[in-house]
Design an enzyme around this catalytic site. Structure first.
Site, PDB file in Angstrom:
ATOM      1  N   HIS A 140     -51.943 139.610 112.561  1.00 18.76           N
ATOM      2  CA  HIS A 140     -52.999 140.452 113.117  1.00 18.76           C
ATOM      3  C   HIS A 140     -52.567 140.965 114.499  1.00 18.76           C
ATOM      4  O   HIS A 140     -53.235 140.721 115.495  1.00 18.76           O
ATOM      5  CB  HIS A 140     -54.307 139.663 113.251  1.00 18.76           C
ATOM      6  CG  HIS A 140     -54.917 139.277 111.945  1.00 18.76           C
ATOM      7  ND1 HIS A 140     -55.878 138.283 111.842  1.00 18.76           N
ATOM      8  CD2 HIS A 140     -54.726 139.736 110.684  1.00 18.76           C
ATOM      9  CE1 HIS A 140     -56.245 138.161 110.579  1.00 18.76           C
ATOM     10  NE2 HIS A 140     -55.561 139.032 109.864  1.00 18.76           N
ATOM     11  N   HIS A 190     -60.799 138.352 111.273  1.00 20.38           N
ATOM     12  CA  HIS A 190     -59.926 139.358 110.680  1.00 20.38           C
ATOM     13  C   HIS A 190     -60.130 140.700 111.380  1.00 20.38           C
ATOM     14  O   HIS A 190     -61.226 141.026 111.819  1.00 20.38           O
ATOM     15  CB  HIS A 190     -60.223 139.486 109.184  1.00 20.38           C
ATOM     16  CG  HIS A 190     -59.112 140.086 108.400  1.00 20.38           C
ATOM     17  ND1 HIS A 190     -58.807 141.431 108.459  1.00 20.38           N
ATOM     18  CD2 HIS A 190     -58.217 139.527 107.548  1.00 20.38           C
ATOM     19  CE1 HIS A 190     -57.783 141.681 107.666  1.00 20.38           C
ATOM     20  NE2 HIS A 190     -57.406 140.548 107.099  1.00 20.38           N
TER      21      HIS A 190
END
Length: 312
Positions: free
Chosen positions: A246, A289
């Protein structure tokens, strides 16, 4: 298979499929005559208007993009309105640098002349690691963090070759501190350091939180003995780190004078008709996320473009 979860998921329960960007933003509009998608093609660089800058604003103006097409040929696609780069936090900085936007020192070493001086292009990379830890005593952790902010800033600045300035980093870290400890935003993905290892040691090795645990398997007492020092924990952590994939922050949205690459409208400083719309513009790592945050970012960029374009 059906199950329950306390976490939000991108499921379309009417059709019972997982939603994604293509289902939500492309397929419903794929028949539009003014929309073309070039698959298996790669953006090489942004091409600038002849003369490079305007007389009044001294900005470099995008005119087109150079693309390597699926058949291997290289060509140019014109941009009568603007270019929106959305290649992700790892690729977007490279595209900017190949387009003569970035740190002049780095660019000159590779035979590229800098048209826009933005030293922090490609800097400020942040990622998450896959670690879940629970701990009491947040106030104690807060004290430890605030007492070491200047030291954290000094280390990060040194790691970037002082491209990110010490005092600017302290300002940013203090913003994060206030968000986490004063405004009480979620803090699940904050501490990924040796301090986390000590929390893990207290939690797991005491077995107070995991009564079903019988034997520690990772890291194990051979690799990290009871009462191990900071250096021992650090060595184990850096050799067992796994990215959570990420990445963010490599073309961050913040004031240019403290290292920003894009402004509040996602326009790249020093340019005209170029915006970024991806995780590279995010300044701080998020608790979870990235997907929902990036959908919001993309929709905001779309709203800004529509508000400023004569076509809407």
């Amino acid at each position: 298979m059906r199950s329950f979860s306390i976490f939000p998921v991108t499921i379309n329960f009417d059709n019972y499929v997982r939603e994604d960007a293509a289902r939500a933003y492309y397929w419903p509009f794929s028949s539009r005559p003014n929309l073309s998608v070039l698959t298996n093609s790669f953006l090489n660089r942004i091409v600038w208007k002849t003369g490079a800058t305007t007389d009044s604003t001294n900005l470099v103006i995008a005119s087109s993009v150079e693309v390597t097409f699926a058949n291997g040929t290289v060509g140019v696609v014109g941009a009568t309105q603007e270019v929106v780069v959305s290649a992700g936090a790892l690729k977007t900085p490279g595209i900017l640098e190949l387009s003569e936007i970035g740190n002049p020192t780095i660019l000159s070493q590779n035979g590229i002349h800098a048209l826009a001086n933005l030293p922090t292009v490609g800097e400020n990379l942040q990622d998450q690691i896959t670690t879940t830890i629970g701990a009491d005593g947040v106030e104690t952790v807060a004290d430890a963090v605030t007492n070491n902010i200047s030291q954290y800033a000094q280390r990060v600045s040194a790691a970037s070759g002082n491209t990110m300035k010490n005092m600017d980093l302290q300002t940013l870290f203090n913003v994060q501190y206030d968000l986490i400890f004063k405004q009480k935003i979620p803090r699940r993905l904050v501490f990924k350091t040796v301090a986390t290892a000590f929390i893990a040691q207290a939690e797991y090795r005491s077995h107070k939180r995991l009564p079903v645990a019988e034997q520690e398997t990772l890291p194990g007492y051979t690799a990290v003995p009871e009462g191990a020092s900071d250096d021992v924990w650090k060595q184990w952590l850096v050799t067992h780190y796994r990215s959570n994939f990420h990445p963010i922050g490599t073309a961050a949205m913040m004031p240019r004078d403290i290292g920003g690459v894009v402004d509040v409208n996602h326009t790249v400083y020093g340019t005209a008709k170029v915006r970024l719309a991806d995780a590279s513009a995010l300044l701080f790592q998020v608790c979870g996320h990235l997907v929902s945050t990036l959908y919001v970012e993309a929709e905001r960029v779309a709203d800004v473009i529509k508000s400023q374009s004569p076509l809407f």
